[in-house]
Design a protein around this motif. Structure first.
Motif, mmCIF file in Angstrom:
data_model
loop_
_atom_site.group_PDB
_atom_site.id
_atom_site.type_symbol
_atom_site.label_atom_id
_atom_site.label_comp_id
_atom_site.label_asym_id
_atom_site.label_seq_id
_atom_site.Cartn_x
_atom_site.Cartn_y
_atom_site.Cartn_z
ATOM 1 N N GLN A 91 87.463 9.305 19.049
ATOM 2 C CA GLN A 91 86.471 10.373 20.845
ATOM 3 C C GLN A 91 85.982 9.227 22.033
ATOM 4 O O GLN A 91 85.705 7.935 21.195
ATOM 5 C CB GLN A 91 86.058 10.567 20.244
ATOM 6 C CG GLN A 91 84.959 12.033 20.888
ATOM 7 C CD GLN A 91 83.830 12.537 20.245
ATOM 8 O OE1 GLN A 91 82.923 12.085 20.013
ATOM 9 N NE2 GLN A 91 84.106 13.898 19.489
ATOM 10 N N ARG A 121 82.785 6.774 14.446
ATOM 11 C CA ARG A 121 83.265 8.018 13.991
ATOM 12 C C ARG A 121 81.701 8.339 13.520
ATOM 13 O O ARG A 121 82.018 9.772 12.985
ATOM 14 C CB ARG A 121 84.184 7.418 12.654
ATOM 15 C CG ARG A 121 84.796 7.291 12.807
ATOM 16 C CD ARG A 121 86.492 8.277 13.230
ATOM 17 N NE ARG A 121 87.301 7.570 13.107
ATOM 18 C CZ ARG A 121 88.724 9.112 13.973
ATOM 19 N NH1 ARG A 121 88.609 10.349 13.901
ATOM 20 N NH2 ARG A 121 89.376 8.571 14.040
ATOM 21 N N GLU A 171 80.420 10.621 16.176
ATOM 22 C CA GLU A 171 81.029 11.420 16.676
ATOM 23 C C GLU A 171 80.732 13.602 17.251
ATOM 24 O O GLU A 171 81.521 13.740 17.633
ATOM 25 C CB GLU A 171 82.446 11.969 16.183
ATOM 26 C CG GLU A 171 83.606 10.516 16.628
ATOM 27 C CD GLU A 171 85.230 10.584 16.347
ATOM 28 O OE1 GLU A 171 85.316 11.356 15.037
ATOM 29 O OE2 GLU A 171 85.696 9.546 16.596
ATOM 30 N N ASP A 179 89.431 12.407 24.473
ATOM 31 C CA ASP A 179 90.440 11.424 23.649
ATOM 32 C C ASP A 179 91.462 11.170 23.863
ATOM 33 O O ASP A 179 92.281 10.285 23.192
ATOM 34 C CB ASP A 179 90.603 12.219 21.625
ATOM 35 C CG ASP A 179 91.824 13.519 23.390
ATOM 36 O OD1 ASP A 179 92.383 13.977 24.704
ATOM 37 O OD2 ASP A 179 92.628 14.999 22.527
#
Length: 520
Positions: free
Chosen positions: A6, A26, A29, A57
């Motif tokens: 992301q 992560r 996110e 993305d």
């Protein structure tokens, strides 16, 4: 959790083109959201606060994206329509989004550069409930008076420290200094309450008996009990009221604290004025004002913008107040813009007398902490319904903006010249109204040429208010042609013979004279 990486596009408070792409860790996110603030590395060693503009993305093609260092907010501090407003301003005034961000957000919401950290002076050394990462940071800080963020990251071998540091700051274990510090510092105030064990009436009577030999302490306790009954929050008394207003000594209060009769607490207090006690006054319009009000009401139905050309002293403010009341009744928010020079105590009090705590004030003379508090209140479910402010108020978050008043619209101070964005509040307000579906009212005794021209051409509505309030007559004005006086050689220095004659006549009547000069 998505298998794709992301990325976020971040607006930085720098005069640089475009946004900057960063990768989201992560662990963050699920928390990133458009309008939230993030701290990101920029350059070799600097950290900045940016605003998330977009989430996607797609990795950048020409370089490897750095990671977002930390997330500062639980909820967005910028609404989507504000970002649209920023984008319009960037395009219309040919500047960068970073320029707009700098103009829009109070500096207390912007963190910049690097941070130095030290152990909080109030930290008692307790290791209870500390996480392993917090233990590592505390151990590293014990080896030095100050450590920069990058130095600390090297010592603890961890890159994303900002969230941990924020938690430790909240616990008053560490304190941040200088560059990457939160410039907004909540105002604190001390309050007192009765100790829990004294809630029973019998025990309180026993305390009275024991304090008979300490009259100052007894007086302090009696005064506390009296104030606690009349305070807004029952049982709680502010230090300012007990010590400052009622003359109780600190020594007497401290003695009660040591005897566990009173309990002391430090709480966050608002810097904004308490307006809940203000009276709500109705207004009665004159026949001429009422006529102008009806014309404005009809014009605002057909036109998105209307110019009210009202001579000085005609009572435009009373008409504004009536229109504001109508919009508040419909659940709308109102933005009342004035040039800085016209934001006097008088106009502030006039609005506050009518609308009380519904009014928020926002201008450059306020402290940065006060502006941050107004901004944060506008993000809540109970924002100010009326904002009275200078041109910077255009950037505030509004949930349901329905009406914008731009009074003294001819004033040149509505135009920002330096730095970028070099915007004009009148044009920016027009776009803001179009975006929000709101109505715009321009007011002036001497309208700008462009506003009056648009009114005469029916591009915007035009309403006249030609009588002064209370039937007061306008002053008699005479024009004197200095070219004729110079040719006739009747001038004496910079003064015409006509002016000197009037001054002589006035002084002969034992009256005073004021001469205005258009230069310092």
């Amino acid at each position: 959790m998505s298998s794709y990486a992301q990325f976020v596009e971040v607006i930085l408070p720098l005069p640089l083109a475009g946004t900057f792409t960063y990768r989201v860790p992560r662990t963050l996110e699920q928390e990133v959201q458009i309008g939230k603030r993030v701290t990101i590395p920029f350059g070799r060693r600097k950290l900045y606060t940016g605003i998330i503009h977009q989430i996607h993305d797609r990795p950048p093609t020409n370089y490897q994206a750095k990671y977002v260092d930390g997330l500062l907010d639980d909820e967005p501090v910028i609404f989507d329509d504000q970002l649209d407003f920023w984008n319009w301003m960037r395009q219309y005034y040919m500047c960068h989004l970073g320029d707009v961000m700098n103009a829009a957000i109070p500096s207390g919401l912007k963190l910049s550069s690097e941070s130095r950290l030290t152990i909080h002076p109030d930290y008692d050394g307790s290791l209870d409930d500390l996480e392993p990462e917090e233990m590592d940071i505390l151990e590293a800080l014990q080896t030095s008076d100050f450590l920069k963020m990058d130095e600390l990251a090297t010592l603890v071998r961890k890159t994303h420290l900002h969230r941990i540091i924020r938690l430790m700051s909240d616990k008053r274990i560490v304190v941040q200094y200088e560059e990457l510090q939160h410039k907004f510092k909540p105002k604190k105030e001390i309050i007192y309450r009765l100790a829990d064990w004294l809630e029973e009436k019998e025990k309180l009577e026993e305390i009275f008996d024991t304090l008979n030999r300490a009259p100052k302490q007894l007086e302090a306790l009696m005064q506390f009990l009296q104030c606690s009954r009349t305070s807004k929050e029952k049982g709680i008394v502010k230090r300012q009221i007990l010590v400052g207003d009622n003359g109780i000594s600190d020594a007497a209060v401290n003695a009660l604290l040591k005897k566990d009769i009173l309990v002391k607490q430090e709480i966050e207090a608002t810097r904004l004025v308490d307006k809940s006690s203000w009276a709500k006054h109705g207004i009665i319009l004159t026949e001429n004002q009422d006529k102008a009000f009806d014309q404005l009401s009809h014009a605002l139905v057909d036109k998105d913008a209307v110019l009210l050309h009202g001579i000085t002293g005609s009572g435009k403010t009373e008409i504004y107040i009536q229109l504001i009341q109508e919009h508040l009744a419909n659940g709308n928010q109102v933005l009342y813009l004035l040039p800085e020079i016209a934001l006097t105590t008088q106009i502030v009090h006039r609005l506050q007398e009518h609308f009380g705590e519904k009014v928020g004030i926002y201008h450059s003379k306020m402290s940065d902490n006060e502006r941050v508090e107004v901004w944060k209140k506008q993000l809540t479910n109970e924002p100010y319904q009326i904002i009275l402010g200078a041109r910077s108020s255009l950037f505030l978050p509004f949930k349901k903006l329905g009406f914008v008043i731009l009074d003294e619209e001819h004033e040149h101070t509505f135009k920002q010249h330096d730095p970028a964005p070099r915007y004009h509040a009148r044009d920016a307000a027009a776009f803001l109204c179009k975006q929000a579906g709101a109505k715009l009212l321009l007011g002036s005794a001497t309208p700008s040429i462009e506003a009056y021209y648009n009114g005469k051409r029916d591009k915007i509505g035009l309403v006249h208010l030609n009588e002064r309030y209370g039937g007061i007559q306008l002053p008699h004005i005479e024009l004197c042609d200095l070219n004729i006086e110079r040719k006739a050689e009747t001038m004496k220095g910079p003064f015409s013979s006509q002016l000197l004659q009037r001054i002589t006549e006035t002084l002969g009547r034992k009256q005073q004279v004021i001469i205005f000069q258009n230069r310092r």
